[in-house]
Design a protein around this motif. Structure first.
Motif, PDB file in Angstrom:
ATOM      1  N   THR A  40      -1.800  -7.680   0.134  1.00 48.26           N
ATOM      2  CA  THR A  40      -1.346  -6.601   0.913  1.00 48.26           C
ATOM      3  C   THR A  40      -2.637  -6.518   2.063  1.00 48.26           C
ATOM      4  O   THR A  40      -4.122  -6.095   1.564  1.00 48.26           O
ATOM      5  CB  THR A  40      -0.737  -5.014   0.758  1.00 48.26           C
ATOM      6  N   TRP A  41      -2.435  -6.183   3.396  1.00 45.86           N
ATOM      7  CA  TRP A  41      -3.687  -5.624   4.103  1.00 45.86           C
ATOM      8  C   TRP A  41      -4.913  -6.294   4.111  1.00 45.86           C
ATOM      9  O   TRP A  41      -5.174  -7.230   3.090  1.00 45.86           O
ATOM     10  CB  TRP A  41      -3.700  -4.427   4.427  1.00 45.86           C
ATOM     11  N   ASP A  42      -6.159  -6.720   4.733  1.00 44.58           N
ATOM     12  CA  ASP A  42      -7.420  -6.805   4.837  1.00 44.58           C
ATOM     13  C   ASP A  42      -7.912  -6.823   3.884  1.00 44.58           C
ATOM     14  O   ASP A  42      -8.980  -7.671   3.016  1.00 44.58           O
ATOM     15  CB  ASP A  42      -8.443  -6.476   6.048  1.00 44.58           C
ATOM     16  N   HIS A 181      -3.115   5.006   5.448  1.00 49.05           N
ATOM     17  CA  HIS A 181      -2.711   4.868   4.326  1.00 49.05           C
ATOM     18  C   HIS A 181      -2.361   3.182   4.224  1.00 49.05           C
ATOM     19  O   HIS A 181      -1.408   2.523   4.112  1.00 49.05           O
ATOM     20  CB  HIS A 181      -1.511   5.583   4.115  1.00 49.05           C
ATOM     21  N   ASP A 182      -3.237   2.156   3.526  1.00 49.86           N
ATOM     22  CA  ASP A 182      -2.593   1.406   3.345  1.00 49.86           C
ATOM     23  C   ASP A 182      -2.554   0.991   1.705  1.00 49.86           C
ATOM     24  O   ASP A 182      -4.176  -0.196   1.409  1.00 49.86           O
ATOM     25  CB  ASP A 182      -4.045   0.409   4.238  1.00 49.86           C
ATOM     26  N   THR A 183      -1.982   1.059   1.293  1.00 50.60           N
ATOM     27  CA  THR A 183      -1.440   0.651  -0.359  1.00 50.60           C
ATOM     28  C   THR A 183      -2.629  -1.071  -0.787  1.00 50.60           C
ATOM     29  O   THR A 183      -2.069  -1.707  -0.014  1.00 50.60           O
ATOM     30  CB  THR A 183      -0.526   0.467  -0.740  1.00 50.60           C
ATOM     31  N   VAL A 184      -3.276  -1.442  -1.517  1.00 54.26           N
ATOM     32  CA  VAL A 184      -3.324  -2.471  -2.121  1.00 54.26           C
ATOM     33  C   VAL A 184      -1.798  -3.080  -3.177  1.00 54.26           C
ATOM     34  O   VAL A 184      -1.730  -2.012  -4.457  1.00 54.26           O
ATOM     35  CB  VAL A 184      -4.290  -2.765  -2.957  1.00 54.26           C
ATOM     36  N   SER A 200      -1.841  -0.147  -5.953  1.00 51.75           N
ATOM     37  CA  SER A 200      -2.567   0.638  -6.779  1.00 51.75           C
ATOM     38  C   SER A 200      -2.952   1.498  -5.373  1.00 51.75           C
ATOM     39  O   SER A 200      -2.602   0.755  -3.931  1.00 51.75           O
ATOM     40  CB  SER A 200      -3.705   0.676  -7.014  1.00 51.75           C
ATOM     41  N   THR A 201      -3.490   2.733  -4.801  1.00 53.37           N
ATOM     42  CA  THR A 201      -3.347   3.823  -3.703  1.00 53.37           C
ATOM     43  C   THR A 201      -3.631   4.782  -4.271  1.00 53.37           C
ATOM     44  O   THR A 201      -3.562   5.824  -5.316  1.00 53.37           O
ATOM     45  CB  THR A 201      -1.918   3.962  -2.792  1.00 53.37           C
ATOM     46  N   SER A 202      -4.151   5.595  -2.933  1.00 53.30           N
ATOM     47  CA  SER A 202      -4.838   7.653  -2.740  1.00 53.30           C
ATOM     48  C   SER A 202      -3.235   7.531  -2.884  1.00 53.30           C
ATOM     49  O   SER A 202      -3.561   8.527  -1.812  1.00 53.30           O
ATOM     50  CB  SER A 202      -6.211   7.510  -2.378  1.00 53.30           C
ATOM     51  N   GLY A 203      -2.569   7.071  -2.055  1.00 53.81           N
ATOM     52  CA  GLY A 203      -0.559   7.856  -1.473  1.00 53.81           C
ATOM     53  C   GLY A 203      -1.383   7.817   0.143  1.00 53.81           C
ATOM     54  O   GLY A 203      -2.532   7.452   1.306  1.00 53.81           O
ATOM     55  N   LEU A 204      -0.493   9.202   0.507  1.00 55.45           N
ATOM     56  CA  LEU A 204      -0.664   9.114   2.344  1.00 55.45           C
ATOM     57  C   LEU A 204      -1.809  10.080   2.257  1.00 55.45           C
ATOM     58  O   LEU A 204      -2.076  11.229   1.142  1.00 55.45           O
ATOM     59  CB  LEU A 204       0.216  10.374   2.590  1.00 55.45           C
ATOM     60  N   GLY A 210       0.380  17.499  -5.225  1.00 48.74           N
ATOM     61  CA  GLY A 210       0.873  17.384  -6.367  1.00 48.74           C
ATOM     62  C   GLY A 210       1.647  16.128  -5.313  1.00 48.74           C
ATOM     63  O   GLY A 210       3.043  14.878  -6.700  1.00 48.74           O
ATOM     64  N   ARG A 211       2.406  15.525  -4.453  1.00 51.88           N
ATOM     65  CA  ARG A 211       2.913  14.563  -4.070  1.00 51.88           C
ATOM     66  C   ARG A 211       2.300  13.053  -4.710  1.00 51.88           C
ATOM     67  O   ARG A 211       1.987  12.670  -4.390  1.00 51.88           O
ATOM     68  CB  ARG A 211       2.616  14.169  -2.443  1.00 51.88           C
ATOM     69  N   VAL A 212       4.110  12.253  -5.101  1.00 55.04           N
ATOM     70  CA  VAL A 212       3.314  11.178  -5.820  1.00 55.04           C
ATOM     71  C   VAL A 212       4.755  10.384  -4.657  1.00 55.04           C
ATOM     72  O   VAL A 212       5.395  10.463  -4.184  1.00 55.04           O
ATOM     73  CB  VAL A 212       4.209  11.644  -7.089  1.00 55.04           C
ATOM     74  N   GLY A 213       4.170   8.976  -4.082  1.00 53.80           N
ATOM     75  CA  GLY A 213       4.900   8.271  -3.328  1.00 53.80           C
ATOM     76  C   GLY A 213       5.426   6.847  -4.005  1.00 53.80           C
ATOM     77  O   GLY A 213       5.981   6.985  -5.166  1.00 53.80           O
ATOM     78  N   ASP A 214       5.579   6.055  -3.769  1.00 55.98           N
ATOM     79  CA  ASP A 214       6.247   4.980  -4.343  1.00 55.98           C
ATOM     80  C   ASP A 214       5.896   3.863  -5.026  1.00 55.98           C
ATOM     81  O   ASP A 214       6.150   3.349  -6.080  1.00 55.98           O
ATOM     82  CB  ASP A 214       6.838   4.153  -3.275  1.00 55.98           C
ATOM     83  N   SER A 215       4.755   3.768  -4.522  1.00 56.94           N
ATOM     84  CA  SER A 215       3.844   3.194  -5.399  1.00 56.94           C
ATOM     85  C   SER A 215       4.076   3.036  -7.357  1.00 56.94           C
ATOM     86  O   SER A 215       3.784   1.855  -8.000  1.00 56.94           O
ATOM     87  CB  SER A 215       1.942   2.842  -5.374  1.00 56.94           C
ATOM     88  N   PRO A 216       3.565   3.847  -7.953  1.00 63.76           N
ATOM     89  CA  PRO A 216       4.226   4.188  -8.963  1.00 63.76           C
ATOM     90  C   PRO A 216       5.384   3.835  -9.714  1.00 63.76           C
ATOM     91  O   PRO A 216       5.440   4.297 -10.380  1.00 63.76           O
ATOM     92  CB  PRO A 216       3.766   5.315  -9.610  1.00 63.76           C
ATOM     93  N   GLY A 235       3.504   1.608   3.350  1.00 58.33           N
ATOM     94  CA  GLY A 235       3.822   2.071   4.244  1.00 58.33           C
ATOM     95  C   GLY A 235       3.896   3.883   3.745  1.00 58.33           C
ATOM     96  O   GLY A 235       3.733   4.076   2.326  1.00 58.33           O
ATOM     97  N   VAL A 236       4.862   4.021   4.587  1.00 62.30           N
ATOM     98  CA  VAL A 236       5.317   5.429   4.266  1.00 62.30           C
ATOM     99  C   VAL A 236       5.928   5.367   3.158  1.00 62.30           C
ATOM    100  O   VAL A 236       7.229   4.460   2.854  1.00 62.30           O
ATOM    101  CB  VAL A 236       6.082   6.428   4.842  1.00 62.30           C
ATOM    102  N   GLY A 237       5.545   5.457   2.453  1.00 65.20           N
ATOM    103  CA  GLY A 237       6.233   5.882   0.416  1.00 65.20           C
ATOM    104  C   GLY A 237       8.230   6.162   0.314  1.00 65.20           C
ATOM    105  O   GLY A 237       8.742   6.009  -0.525  1.00 65.20           O
ATOM    106  N   GLU A 238       7.656   7.180   0.772  1.00 66.90           N
ATOM    107  CA  GLU A 238       9.444   8.052   0.898  1.00 66.90           C
ATOM    108  C   GLU A 238      10.525   7.457   1.082  1.00 66.90           C
ATOM    109  O   GLU A 238      11.937   6.934   0.372  1.00 66.90           O
ATOM    110  CB  GLU A 238       8.734   9.446   1.637  1.00 66.90           C
TER     111      GLU A 238
HETATM  112  C1  SD4 Z   1       2.113   6.028  -1.006  1.00 69.30           C
HETATM  113  N1  SD4 Z   1       3.434   3.375   0.062  1.00 69.30           N
HETATM  114  O1  SD4 Z   1       1.466   6.650  -1.222  1.00 69.30           O
HETATM  115  C2  SD4 Z   1       1.780   4.461  -0.360  1.00 69.30           C
HETATM  116  C3  SD4 Z   1       1.080   4.596   0.916  1.00 69.30           C
HETATM  117  C4  SD4 Z   1       1.112   3.278   1.504  1.00 69.30           C
HETATM  118  O2  SD4 Z   1       0.202   2.055   3.364  1.00 69.30           O
HETATM  119  O3  SD4 Z   1       0.702   2.056   1.232  1.00 69.30           O
HETATM  120  N2  SD4 Z   1       0.418   3.209   2.789  1.00 69.30           N
HETATM  121  O4  SD4 Z   1       3.690   6.431   0.393  1.00 69.30           O
END
Ligand code: SD4
Length: 321
Positions: A40-42, A181-184, A200-204, A210-216, A235-238
Motif C-alpha cells: 500500500t501507498w507510496d 493514516h496510511d498503514t503499510v 503495520s500502523t500507528s493507526g488513526l 487505547g483505540r485499536v484499529g483493523d490492522s492487528p 483506511g478508516v479501520g472501524e
Molecule cells: C487504522 N487502518 O488504524 C488503520 C489506519 C490506516 O490508512 O490504514 N490508514 O484504522
C-alpha cells in the motif's frame, strides 16, 4: 499471456503504461504462477525495493514481508507507521501490527503497543514462539522487552509539532480525528508459491488513547489462505473491522473472482452495510495464487506498489465513486 497483458488484466484500475520484458512464470503441481508483491501507498516503494532482490533470491514470503515492513517502520518520514508515526490524543504513539504465514495458516499480532520501533517483528515473535496470536498493551510491551526488543520514544519532533498544532486547533466544531493514516500492508507470493502478508500502523492520528484499529485483527486489516490468495486493507479501520473486509476479499476470490473484482465486491459490501464508507478513506488490495494483483479504493490519492523481483511499479488507481 505476456507480462504486459498479464498485469493490465490483473490490476483493477490505473495500471501504468508499458512494462519491461517478461520474466517467465513459475510452476507447481497445481499450475503456473508469477511471484510478486503488492504494498500500500507510496511508502510501498521502500518495501518493494527491499523485497525485489529477496524475491529473486527465493527468500520465503514471510521473511520478505517482514523485512519490507520493517523498512517502512524505520523511516521517520512516514508519519503513519512505526518510528515517526503520529500520536494519539494524549501525545503517545501506539502501534498495531499483524503478520500471517500461508504455510501452516499461522499468525501473530500486537495491538496498542508503545515504545517499540518494529512492532511487525514483535508480531512475528508472537507467532513463532508462543501459542497465542494477539498480545496487547502493557503485556505486548513486556513480551517485547523479554525478547530483547529495545525501547525508545517513537515520537519525533515533527510528529510532536503536528500534535501540538492539532491541539491548538481543537474547538467545538472541529473534525477531531486528523485524516492522516496510511498503514503499510504488504502481500507476497514467493517463488515456492506460498503467500504471506504483513501490516503495520500507528493507526488513526489523534485517536482516543487505547483505540485499536483493523490492522492487528485477522480478517479485518489482513487475511490470507495459502490455497486462494491474500488481502489487506488501509483506511478508516472501524469500517474495515465492522465488515471483516480482508476476509471478505479472500472469500470472494475463493468463489472465483479475480483480485480486483474481489476487492471491489468487498468494498461494495462495506458500502451496503455502512453507507458512510463511500465518504471515508478506504482501500483494499489483494494477490491470488497465480500472482495476479488488484485493488479497490474510494480514495483519490491512494497508491500502491507492485514488485515482481525486478520491477517496482507505482500504481494510482482510479477511485470508485
Ligand atoms: C487504522 N487502518 O488504524 C488503520 C489506519 C490506516 O490508512 O490504514 N490508514 O484504522
Amino acid at each position: 499471456m505476456n507480462r504486459r497483458h498479464f498485469l493490465q488484466s490483473a490490476l483493477l484500475v490505473g495500471s501504468a503504461g508499458l512494462l519491461p520484458a517478461t520474466r517467465a512464470a513459475e510452476g507447481t503441481a497445481s499450475g503456473s504462477f508469477r511471484p510478486g508483491m503488492i504494498t500500500t501507498w507510496d511508502h510501498g516503494r521502500i518495501a518493494t525495493e527491499i523485497g525485489n532482490p529477496l524475491l529473486q533470491a527465493g527468500t520465503r514470503a514471510l521473511d520478505i514481508v517482514e523485512k519490507g515492513v520493517i523498512a517502512v517502520e524505520d523511516d521517520p518520514s512516514v508519519t503513519s507507521v512505526g518510528y515517526g508515526g503520529l500520536p494519539d490524543e494524549t501525545g503517545v504513539v501506539t502501534l498495531d501490527a499483524c503478520i500471517m504465514d500461508g504455510v501452516g495458516h499461522r499468525a501473530g499480532a500486537v495491538a496498542f503497543l508503545r515504545n517499540i520501533r518494529n512492532p511487525i517483528s514483535v508480531a512475528r515473535k508472537v507467532m513463532d514462539t508462543t501459542r497465542h496470536v494477539l498480545l496487547a498493551g502493557d503485556g505486548a510491551l513486556q513480551f517485547a522487552r523479554q525478547n530483547g526488543f529495545p525501547e525508545q520514544d517513537l515520537l519525533t519532533d515533527a510528529a510532536r509539532q503536528r500534535w501540538l498544532e492539532w491541539k491548538r486547533g481543537l474547538n467545538p466544531n472541529d473534525n477531531w480525528l486528523d485524516q492522516s493514516h496510511d498503514t503499510v500492508t504488504m502481500l507476497c507470493l514467493d517463488r515456492a508459491g506460498n503467500l504471506a502478508g504483513a501490516c503495520s500502523t500507528s493507526g488513526l492520528a489523534m485517536k482516543i488513547h487505547g483505540r485499536v484499529g483493523d490492522s492487528p485483527i485477522l480478517g479485518a486489516g489482513l487475511y490470507l489462505d495459502n490455497e486462494i490468495g491474500a488481502a489487506g486493507a488501509t483506511g478508516v479501520g472501524e469500517l474495515v473491522l465492522r465488515t471483516l473486509a480482508s476476509f471478505t476479499v479472500v472469500e470472494f476470490m475463493r468463489q472465483g473472482m479475480r483480485p480486483s473484482e474481489a476487492c471491489r465486491a468487498a468494498f461494495e459490501r462495506m458500502c451496503e452495510k455502512i453507507p458512510e464508507a463511500r465518504q471515508t478513506q478506504e482501500a483494499l488490495i489483494a494477490i491470488n495464487k497465480r500472482g495476479e494483483v488488484g485493488c479497490a479504493t474510494n480514495t483519490g490519492d491512494f497508491t500502491f506498489y507492485y514488485g515482481d523481483g525486478e520491477l517496482a511499479q507505482r500504481n494510482k488507481p482510479t477511485p470508485i465513486t
